[in-house]
Write an enzyme that holds these catalytic residues in place. Structure first.
Site, PDB file in Angstrom:
ATOM      1  N   GLN A 117       0.827  -1.198   0.000  1.00 12.32           N
ATOM      2  CA  GLN A 117       0.000   0.000   0.000  1.00 12.32           C
ATOM      3  C   GLN A 117       0.872   1.263   0.000  1.00 12.32           C
ATOM      4  O   GLN A 117       0.585   2.234  -0.685  1.00 12.32           O
ATOM      5  CB  GLN A 117      -0.926  -0.012   1.223  1.00 12.32           C
ATOM      6  N   GLU A 118       1.962   1.210   0.769  1.00 14.75           N
ATOM      7  CA  GLU A 118       2.805   2.399   0.903  1.00 14.75           C
ATOM      8  C   GLU A 118       3.618   2.689  -0.354  1.00 14.75           C
ATOM      9  O   GLU A 118       3.754   3.844  -0.750  1.00 14.75           O
ATOM     10  CB  GLU A 118       3.778   2.228   2.083  1.00 14.75           C
ATOM     11  N   SER A 119       4.205   1.651  -0.939  1.00 10.92           N
ATOM     12  CA  SER A 119       5.204   1.920  -1.984  1.00 10.92           C
ATOM     13  C   SER A 119       5.140   0.982  -3.179  1.00 10.92           C
ATOM     14  O   SER A 119       6.002   1.059  -4.051  1.00 10.92           O
ATOM     15  CB  SER A 119       6.591   1.770  -1.359  1.00 10.92           C
TER      16      SER A 119
END
Ligand code: BLG
Length: 491
Positions: free
Chosen positions: A313-315
């Site tokens: 989700q982050e990267s």
């Protein structure tokens, strides 16, 4: 007791009649199917081990059919006993031969030849029969495009019936059927070009599209058919009536919709591009970081798949990712949080994963004890994204609305208000992009669900071709992968 207006003789006759009725009911008449289930205290269900019916994940048993029958057993107030059949013929042959009533719940269609041996419930899901091809080949658009192709379908299914019917119009059509595989295997075989085409239900495509980036829907062979539960033909209607009442309630209460979204909504939620990207990144990127996710998860007592889902989700598992706000790295640590977690280089993926794991574990501990156990992880994730201060603000607003500040479903409804002046002006920490943590948690849940399915130790079905158990999405021997754990690449 008799009423005074009735004579003693009549009263005697009446009580005789009443006791006769009781005797007839109590001893003479056999119990109904439903009564037998209550007497035994067990709901016996036969299903199939497959991703769209019943399988194991991090919390044990799961799957669309499993969850639905679990709710039914709970409503009946009895225990649930699950057995699996190897194939559909076996499943139907088990109906009526068990010691007690049985429900077959396995994505079944009430085809005419089955009606002799089974009674079917009202429908709980509308699906269609879809022809699946590999994206690099020409798209089959109509029945005549099936000619000359290698086609494999599941034996005993409506798809076999459809293909058989099509052969009447196209005698040169050839296809094979197998009861040694599951729909998921057929989709994988198309994805890997072991066969040209297969025909499966639309819900199975929806569930698996995310694992097989190359499969596409050609056309719909049969528009709409309905999935139903089945019971033995000679069972009385008491159980069937109860099932139908339950399914009706499940539709009205939104339970059916929630299950459908959870199991078959991956592509709807992620979009086609998102679903394909996830499948590709699962193969190409995750293997490089998996060991670090596992090690960090172990050290901080969190599920490694949750960490991996956060990282995605982050990267999208890219160590050099940078957000618009300058937050960096695979786990997107702010400078301040990185420092607090002892991370010197945010762009170092191993350090970033370590820092993210340590931070989420810390947040779990810092959450108020009043937050419900099952919801703590979602609250921790939300504060990973928006910070504990803003989350507390949202919880206070939630309570002020008369909702439950310890329940994620309630707080997630209120969080977006942190971006509106009329609300944030009343809070301690003020403005925040409150919609972001809601989206963040939703996506992580989705990735987490997919990862737990992909990495479960035993996925149903054995590969027809290679004779190995296959974990979709991650290939043994993939030159880009550095798989390290037998739970991900099953030999
Ligand atoms: C988070 C921090 C929290 C911090 C909040 O910001 O970053 N989390 C991490 O560093 C892991 O510690 O809370 S606080 O310390 O209590 O203030 C609030 O400041 C990161 C978020 C911010 C977000 N990503 C991890 O989820 C982000 O980059 N948002 C911008 C998205 S975009 O590029 O504008 O679309």
């Amino acid at each position: 007791m008799c009423l005074l207006t009735i004579s003693p003789i009549r009263c005697l006759l009446l009580s005789c009649a009443v006791s006769l009725l009781i005797t007839l009911n109590g001893c003479g008449k056999p119990p109904t199917t439903l009564e037998r289930i209550h007497e035994q205290g067990v709901l016996h269900v036969i299903t199939r081990n497959s991703p769209s019916t019943y399988f194991q994940d991090r919390n044990g048993d799961t799957g669309f059919e499993y969850e639905l029958v679990k709710h039914f057993a709970k409503q009946l107030g009895v225990e649930l006993k699950i057995d699996t059949a190897d194939n559909i013929d076996q499943l139907f042959s088990l109906l009526g031969t068990q010691n007690g009533p049985v429900i077959a719940a396995a994505g079944l269609v009430a085809s005419p030849d089955r009606l002799a041996n089974a009674r079917f419930s009202d429908p709980y899901l509308d699906v269609s029969s879809q022809v699946i091809y590999h994206q690099k080949n020409a798209r089959p658009k109509q029945p005549k495009d099936l000619l000359g192709k290698s086609i494999l379908a599941l034996k005993g299914t409506i798809h076999e019936d459809n293909l058989k019917a099509l052969q009447q119009d196209y005698p040169e059509l050839s296809y094979a059927v197998s009861d040694q595989v599951e729909s998921v295997d057929l989709l994988r075989m198309v994805d890997e070009e072991q066969i040209d085409l297969t025909v499966v239900n639309s819900n199975q495509v929806a569930m698996n599209q995310v694992y097989f980036p190359h499969i596409r829907v050609g056309f719909t062979l049969q528009d709409s058919h309905q999935l139903r539960w089945a019971i033995a033909a000679d069972d009385d209607v008491s159980l069937l009536n109860e099932i139908n009442r339950f399914l009706d309630n499940a539709r009205q209460s939104g339970l059916l919709q929630r299950l459908t979204e959870r199991y078959y909504g991956h592509v709807d939620t992620l979009g086609y591009v998102g679903a394909y990207s996830f499948a590709r990144h699962l193969q190409q990127r995750l293997p490089h970081y998996e060991t670090w996710f596992r090690n960090a998860a172990k050290e901080h007592a969190v599920d490694w798949r949750l960490l991996a889902a956060m990282g995605y989700q982050e990267s999208h598992w890219l160590p050099t990712a940078t957000s618009k706000t300058g937050v960096r790295g695979l786990m997107m640590l702010t400078q301040r949080t990185a420092k607090a977690m002892g991370v010197r280089d945010r762009l170092n993926p191993q350090q970033s994963i370590q820092g993210g794991a340590r931070y989420i574990a810390l947040l779990m501990k810092q959450l108020p004890v009043s937050i419900y156990e099952a919801d703590r992880i979602w609250f921790a994730l939300a504060s990973y994204n928006v910070g504990m201060g803003h989350l507390e603000d949202a919880r206070k607003l939630t309570a002020a609305e008369g909702l439950d500040p310890n329940k994620w479903l309630d707080v997630k409804m209120i969080l977006p208000r942190l971006a509106q002046k009329q609300w944030y002006s009343k809070t301690r920490y003020g403005y925040a992009r409150g919609g972001e943590p809601v989206h963040f948690v939703n996506n992580i849940r989705r990735y987490y669900d997919i990862l737990t399915w992909v990495t479960q130790p035993q996925i149903e079905g054995t590969s027809l071709i290679s004779g190995t158990t296959h974990v979709p999405g991650i290939e043994p021997g993939d030159s880009n992968s550095t798989p390290t754990d037998p739970a991900v690449v099953v030999p």
